[in-house]
Enzyme design. Structure first.
Site: not given
Length: 286
Positions: A108, A140, A158, A161
């Site tokens: 994350e 990243d 996950d 957008d």
């Protein structure tokens, strides 16, 4: 009601949805995200990032169950899982339900998302961050898959957008490196937006995944929070037999786990790969 603040989603230019804000719980912009968390009478707590709805208390289970259990039960022998993104903890929660999984690596980019969701959405992770199988890495996602030497049976992207910090998780380079980090018969899945309004993203993902996977397609679920129809999940694997699992095989695999779901079931699994004809026509031309 007329005195309450109204929040408008800005994902689509000419139409969208709004929520009445009963109470703002958190609002701050950092170097990665512009985050807002608020209460809504219908959907419970809602988190938005960069003015796009990310998750709600009310219907998060649909998204998280479908992005997790479809590939796990299709494969049947998942041992090592990589989650890219997913800071709200919902995917992690569902993955941790599978006791046969040996290791879970989660990458994350923003530790703040994890901390906020532990505080405001504790049921999303349901203490999954305490699972001994988890290795949490703050990095990243693209950078991680480029540099890791570890191999996985399943990679779940996950992401937000394809804007801001989430944009790189839709680049060909990301898909290439995910393929590199999959074991034989491995599966890659990712959220891919609402097909009716984000058809160009579907086309782009399809073209890029086809370069690296023999079996590339999408499956879908209807999630009320994500305005505009069915949400699409990208699927990539080199073994088409995994996607063509029979209903009888699924029932047997699920029964052995003794897991209980709120949305996912064997029939939903099979039918989720049946795409509307306009998508099939579009992909055939890609």
């Amino acid at each position: 009601m007329i005195n309450k603040q109204i929040w408008h989603e800005k994902l689509h230019c000419h139409l969208g949805q709004y929520f009445l804000i009963d109470k703002i719980l958190y609002q701050k912009k950092n170097k990665y995200h512009d985050i807002k968390i608020f209460d809504n009478l219908v959907m419970g707590k809602i988190m938005t990032i960069d003015d796009i709805v990310q998750t709600t208390e009310k219907d998060e289970f649909i998204y998280h169950e479908m992005l997790s259990h479809v590939p796990i039960f299709s494969h049947g022998f998942i041992k090592d899982v990589l989650i890219i993104g997913g800071g709200d903890g919902g995917i992690l929660r569902e993955i941790c339900k599978h006791k046969s999984i040996n290791s879970i690596t989660m990458v994350e980019i923003d530790i703040n998302i994890i901390n906020l969701c532990k505080k405001y959405f504790p049921n999303h992770s349901n203490n999954a961050y305490e699972d001994a199988r988890l290795q949490l890495i703050i990095d990243d996602g693209l950078n991680f898959v480029k540099n890791t030497n570890k191999k996985f049976d399943l990679i779940i992207s996950d992401s937000t957008d394809p804007v801001g910090s989430g944009e790189s998780l839709f680049f060909p380079d990301f898909y290439l490196n995910c393929k590199k980090n999959l074991k034989k018969n491995g599966i890659f899945v990712a959220q891919n937006g609402i097909s009716f309004f984000q058809i160009n993203e579907i086309i782009s993902t399809y073209k890029n995944l086809k370069k690296y996977f023999h079996d590339t397609t999408f499956y879908q679920a209807t999630i009320p929070t994500y305005y505009g129809g069915a949400m699409m999940f990208a699927w990539g694997s080199d073994n088409i037999k995994l996607r063509l699992i029979t209903l009888e095989q699924l029932i047997s695999r699920i029964k052995k786990t003794k897991l209980i779901f709120n949305y996912y079931n064997p029939q939903i699994h099979i039918s989720s790969f049946a795409l509307p004809q306009y998508i099939i026509n579009t992909l055939d031309k890609s």
